[in-house]
Design a protein around this motif. Structure first.
Motif, PDB file in Angstrom:
ATOM      1  N   TYR A 195       0.835  -1.213   0.000  1.00 13.65           N
ATOM      2  CA  TYR A 195       0.000   0.000   0.000  1.00 13.65           C
ATOM      3  C   TYR A 195       0.860   1.249   0.000  1.00 13.65           C
ATOM      4  O   TYR A 195       2.045   1.199   0.338  1.00 13.65           O
ATOM      5  N   GLU A 196       0.246   2.336  -0.420  1.00 17.04           N
ATOM      6  CA  GLU A 196       0.917   3.634  -0.345  1.00 17.04           C
ATOM      7  C   GLU A 196       0.005   4.602   0.380  1.00 17.04           C
ATOM      8  O   GLU A 196      -1.220   4.430   0.383  1.00 17.04           O
ATOM      9  N   THR A 197       0.597   5.602   1.005  1.00 17.87           N
ATOM     10  CA  THR A 197      -0.199   6.653   1.656  1.00 17.87           C
ATOM     11  C   THR A 197       0.393   8.002   1.263  1.00 17.87           C
ATOM     12  O   THR A 197       1.599   8.118   1.037  1.00 17.87           O
ATOM     13  N   TYR A 198      -0.479   8.983   1.149  1.00 15.67           N
ATOM     14  CA  TYR A 198      -0.060  10.338   0.793  1.00 15.67           C
ATOM     15  C   TYR A 198      -0.764  11.302   1.742  1.00 15.67           C
ATOM     16  O   TYR A 198      -1.963  11.132   2.008  1.00 15.67           O
ATOM     17  N   LEU A 250      -2.271  11.591   8.382  1.00 18.51           N
ATOM     18  CA  LEU A 250      -3.455  11.219   9.153  1.00 18.51           C
ATOM     19  C   LEU A 250      -3.608  12.258  10.266  1.00 18.51           C
ATOM     20  O   LEU A 250      -2.648  12.552  10.985  1.00 18.51           O
ATOM     21  N   VAL A 279      -9.405  10.284   6.123  1.00 13.07           N
ATOM     22  CA  VAL A 279      -8.873   9.268   5.204  1.00 13.07           C
ATOM     23  C   VAL A 279      -9.676   9.194   3.902  1.00 13.07           C
ATOM     24  O   VAL A 279     -10.906   9.203   3.908  1.00 13.07           O
ATOM     25  N   LEU A 283      -9.782   6.554   0.708  1.00  9.48           N
ATOM     26  CA  LEU A 283      -9.296   5.264   0.220  1.00  9.48           C
ATOM     27  C   LEU A 283      -9.476   5.200  -1.296  1.00  9.48           C
ATOM     28  O   LEU A 283     -10.578   5.411  -1.811  1.00  9.48           O
ATOM     29  N   THR A 342      -3.884  16.336  -0.454  1.00  9.74           N
ATOM     30  CA  THR A 342      -3.057  15.707   0.584  1.00  9.74           C
ATOM     31  C   THR A 342      -2.604  16.686   1.665  1.00  9.74           C
ATOM     32  O   THR A 342      -1.996  16.279   2.649  1.00  9.74           O
ATOM     33  N   PHE A 349      -5.636  12.205   4.224  1.00 14.65           N
ATOM     34  CA  PHE A 349      -4.665  11.116   4.265  1.00 14.65           C
ATOM     35  C   PHE A 349      -5.155  10.078   3.249  1.00 14.65           C
ATOM     36  O   PHE A 349      -6.165   9.410   3.457  1.00 14.65           O
ATOM     37  N   VAL A 354      -4.982   6.745   0.986  1.00 13.75           N
ATOM     38  CA  VAL A 354      -4.429   5.395   1.054  1.00 13.75           C
ATOM     39  C   VAL A 354      -4.834   4.617  -0.198  1.00 13.75           C
ATOM     40  O   VAL A 354      -5.995   4.666  -0.611  1.00 13.75           O
ATOM     41  N   CYS A 355      -3.897   3.936  -0.806  1.00 13.17           N
ATOM     42  CA  CYS A 355      -4.222   3.054  -1.930  1.00 13.17           C
ATOM     43  C   CYS A 355      -3.573   1.698  -1.676  1.00 13.17           C
ATOM     44  O   CYS A 355      -2.399   1.612  -1.305  1.00 13.17           O
ATOM     45  N   LEU A 374      -6.728  -1.136   7.045  1.00 15.03           N
ATOM     46  CA  LEU A 374      -7.115   0.119   7.696  1.00 15.03           C
ATOM     47  C   LEU A 374      -7.344  -0.109   9.200  1.00 15.03           C
ATOM     48  O   LEU A 374      -6.999   0.748  10.018  1.00 15.03           O
TER      49      LEU A 374
END
Lengths: 378, 378
Positions: free
Chosen positions: B32-35, B38, B45, B47, B84, B88, B90-91, B135
Motif C-alpha cells: 500500500y501507499e499513503t499520501y 493522518l 482518510v 481510500l 493531501t 490522508f 491510502v491506496c 485500515l
C-alpha cells in the motif's frame, strides 16, 4: 415460399482475374448459385453479395436432409422480397473464401499444393470484378438490384461505383464507405488470434493440424461485436453454468462463456483460417475513396438508387456509417434513402431480423424513383 | 502540486485473509501507499481503489528518475481534488495482483513455489476485506471517502455495502453493480487468449517462458474496449504504416494495428498472466446482489452518499450502468447523484480526462448533504 433444392455451380476462368494489386490470379474458379429464371430481356437479375464467412449458398437447401437453408433464405424465394417468380437471383462466392471460389486453401497450380500465404491479397473491388466477370460470362448486361450486408454491403457499394451503368438499385445493409480504425482493430485482434496459434505455422497447415484454437478465438472475439449488450443480457444475463463447478472454482463459467465456446468451436469445422485472414484484410482495405481522387468523386460516380439500412444496436457498424452513405450520395447529386431497423440483435440483425428488413427492401424495390430531395439527419 | 517522492509499504498478516469462498489465504502480504498525513482524529482518510492492471502506486514517483507518476497522480496531491494537505490518502494493491500484495505469482508457503493455479479465486469483496483489514491495522475507524474507476469502482460500491458505517462518501466511476453477459464475454476472450498460449502451461510458467503472446493479445482485445470509435478515428483514422510494405502485402498494416501491437507488448513486461486471469474472474463474479437476498436489499444497506460518474463514450461500461447505480440507491432511500463526463476517450477517460473529472469530484466532496430528492432519468 422456399426456392427448394438448389445446387452450386462452378465456372473456371483459365485466363484468371486481374487483381487491383496488379497481380493475376489464374486460373480462377467461381462458385455461384442462381434462383429463379432469367427472363428473355435478361434484365431481371438481382445480385446478392455475402459477408465474411458466407458462401454462394444464399437460399434453399442442397439436399432435403439439410438442417438449415442458405444464409438469406428468408429473403429469397417465390413471393419473398427477392421474388424468384419474378427475379433471377445470383449469389457468388468471393475470391479468398473457401466455398468453391479460388482462395488460399485452393491448389496453387505452380506448386500443386494449397496456396497458403502465397495467395495474393484480394480486395472488395476484386470480389466485384469477379462477380462482373461471371455475369458477363452469363451474358447479363445489367442487374436490376444488388444487395448485401456487412462485407456484402461493401461489395454492393463498390459495384455501383465501379460499374455505374450496370446496376439500378443498391441495397447496402449495416455497412460503410470505409473501415474505421476501430473496425480494423477488431479485425487485427482476430488475425492475431489465428497467427498466435502454433498450428497456423505461417499459413502452412494443410494436411497437418489446423489452427483450430486460433480460429475459434477469432470467432469468439468477432461474435461479441456481432451481438448487442441487450441481446446478450436477454439471452444469458448472469446465468451461471452450474455443471461447471462452484463460482469460486477458477475454471467454472457463465452461460455466455459456454455459448462463445460453442460458437467459436463451430467455425473451424466449416471455415479456413487463412481465408479468415485474407477476407478480414480485404475489409481493412475497403475505402471507396482509394485511388479515385477524392471520396466525393468516388461517390459521385454512383448512378444507382441506394437504400442504406442501419441497425440501431449495431456496435460493429454503428448507424452513423450508414447515414453517411446516404448523406454523401445525396450531397453529390445522387439518390439515396436511409432506413433504420430497430432491432435488438446487433450487427447480426441483417441475418436474422427478417420481419423488419423485408418491408424496407420491398418498398425500395417497388419504388420507381427516389427523387433527390430526401435528406438524412446525421 | 505533486506529492513528490513516495514509497510502497508492505504489511504481512500471518493469520491471512478469510475469503468469500470459505478458504483462507495465509499468509497475506499487503502492498500500500499513503499520501498526506493522518490527522489527530484519524478521520481524514480517503481510500483509493485501483483497476485491473493498476497498483497501490496511485500518486507521486518512486524515484526522481521515474518517467511517469502514479496512475491517478492528477487527482492526488496538495491542492488537488484529493488534497493531501487536508486528507490522508491510502491506496492498497488488491489480492490476486502482482504489485506486492499476495497473488498467483507469489510464493505458496506449502510448496515453496509460485501459487500459479493453486491460488484461490478472490472476489471484489475479498479485495475490500483486505483493505478494511489494513485500515483496521492502521487504527483507522472510518474513511471520509473512497473512490475508484472500473474494477476500482466495484470495490468502492462493495465497501459501502459491506461496511455501511465505515465510509461517508463514495465516488464510483465508469463501473457497475454487476457484470453483464457482454462484459463477461469480453473478459472470457482475453482469458482464452492467455490460455491458448502454449507457454501458459496451465498456469505453471514461472522460471520458464512467460505466455507473452497470450497476455499481449488479451491486452489488445481489452484496449479496443477501453477506447472509443471517435478517439481511434481522431488518432489513427485509416493511416497506413508505410514502412510495413504495400497495402497489397498481407503483412502490411495500419497505424492502429501498430499501436495495438505496441500496447499489447507492453503489458507482459509489467504484469502477470495468471493475475490477469484471476482479476478478470473476480470482475465476472462482481454482483452486489449475490447472497444478499435481493439486489434492492444489497443497495439499501448503503449509508454513504454516492457519486456515480459515467463517461459518454464508454463502450465497455455504458452509462446506463452508472445511472442505474444512482437510481437504485435513491429508490431504496439512499443518497446518490449521477454525473456524466462528456469525454471522447471511452472507458480510459477516468484515467486521463482529469479536467472533466476533477470539478465533479471536487463539488461532491465539498457538498454537505445530497438530500434525497435528486432523480436520474434512465
Amino acid at each position: 415460399m422456399t426456392v427448394g433444392i438448389v445446387k452450386t455451380y462452378y465456372h473456371k476462368f483459365s485466363e484468371g482475374l486481374k487483381l487491383e494489386s496488379g497481380k493475376t490470379l489464374a486460373p480462377v474458379t467461381v462458385a455461384y448459385e442462381t434462383y429463379g429464371k432469367l427472363n428473355r430481356e435478361r434484365d431481371n437479375v438481382i445480385l446478392i453479395h455475402h459477408a465474411l464467412t458466407g458462401s454462394a449458398h444464399a437460399a434453399g437447401k442442397h439436399s432435403p436432409d439439410d438442417k438449415i437453408p442458405g444464409w438469406w433464405d428468408f429473403l429469397i424465394g417465390p413471393g419473398r422480397v427477392f421474388d424468384t417468380s419474378k427475379y433471377f437471383v445470383v449469389c457468388v462466392n468471393v475470391p479468398g473464401s473457401c466455398y468453391g471460389t479460388t482462395g488460399p486453401a485452393s491448389i496453387n497450380p505452380n506448386t500443386g499444393k494449397p496456396y497458403g500465404l502465397d495467395f495474393p491479397v484480394v480486395t472488395i473491388r476484386d470480389m466485384v470484378n469477379l462477380q462482373k466477370k461471371l455475369l458477363d460470362h452469363l451474358n447479363i448486361k445489367k442487374v436490376f438490384a444488388c444487395a448485401g450486408g456487412s462485407m456484402g454491403g461493401m461489395q454492393a457499394l463498390e459495384l455501383a461505383i465501379m460499374y455505374p451503368d450496370f446496376v439500378e438499385k443498391v441495397i447496402a445493409i449495416a455497412t460503410n464507405t470505409k473501415l474505421t480504425a476501430m473496425q480494423i482493430g477488431y479485425n487485427r485482434t482476430q488475425r492475431q488470434a489465428i497467427k498466435f496459434d502454433p498450428n497456423w505455422n505461417n499459413g502452412d497447415y494443410y494436411n497437418k493440424t489446423q489452427p483450430v484454437r486460433g480460429l475459434s478465438l477469432a470467432r469468439e472475439i468477432a461474435t461479441i461485436t456481432y451481438k448487442s449488450d441487450i441481446s446478450f443480457t436477454r439471452r444469458f444475463g448472469r446465468k451461471f453454468h452450474e455443471e461447471s463447478g462452484s463460482i469460486y472454482d477458477l475454471n467454472s463459467y457463465y452461460e455466455v462463456e459456454s455459448y462463445l465456446d460453442y460458437i467459436g468451436n463451430k467455425l473451424p469445422k466449416r471455415f479456413d483460417a487463412n481465408c479468415y485472414i485474407y477476407l478480414t484484410k480485404a475489409m481493412d482495405l475497403h475505402d471507396i475513396g482509394r485511388g479515385r481522387g477524392s471520396f466525393e468523386k468516388a461517390v459521385s460516380r454512383i448512378k444507382a438508387q441506394v437504400l442504406s439500412i442501419g441497425i440501431t444496436t449495431d456496435i460493429l457498424f454503428p448507424t452513423y456509417q450508414q447515414k453517411e452513405i446516404t448523406d454523401l450520395i445525396n450531397k453529390t447529386g445522387g439518390r439515396s434513402i436511409y432506413r433504420e431497423i430497430n432491432s435488438p440483435w446487433g450487427h447480426d440483425s441483417f441475418l436474422i431480423d427478417f420481419d423488419k428488413i423485408d418491408p424496407v427492401i420491398r418498398e425500395f424495390l417497388q419504388q420507381k424513383d427516389l427523387g433527390r430531395t430526401e435528406k438524412v439527419a446525421l
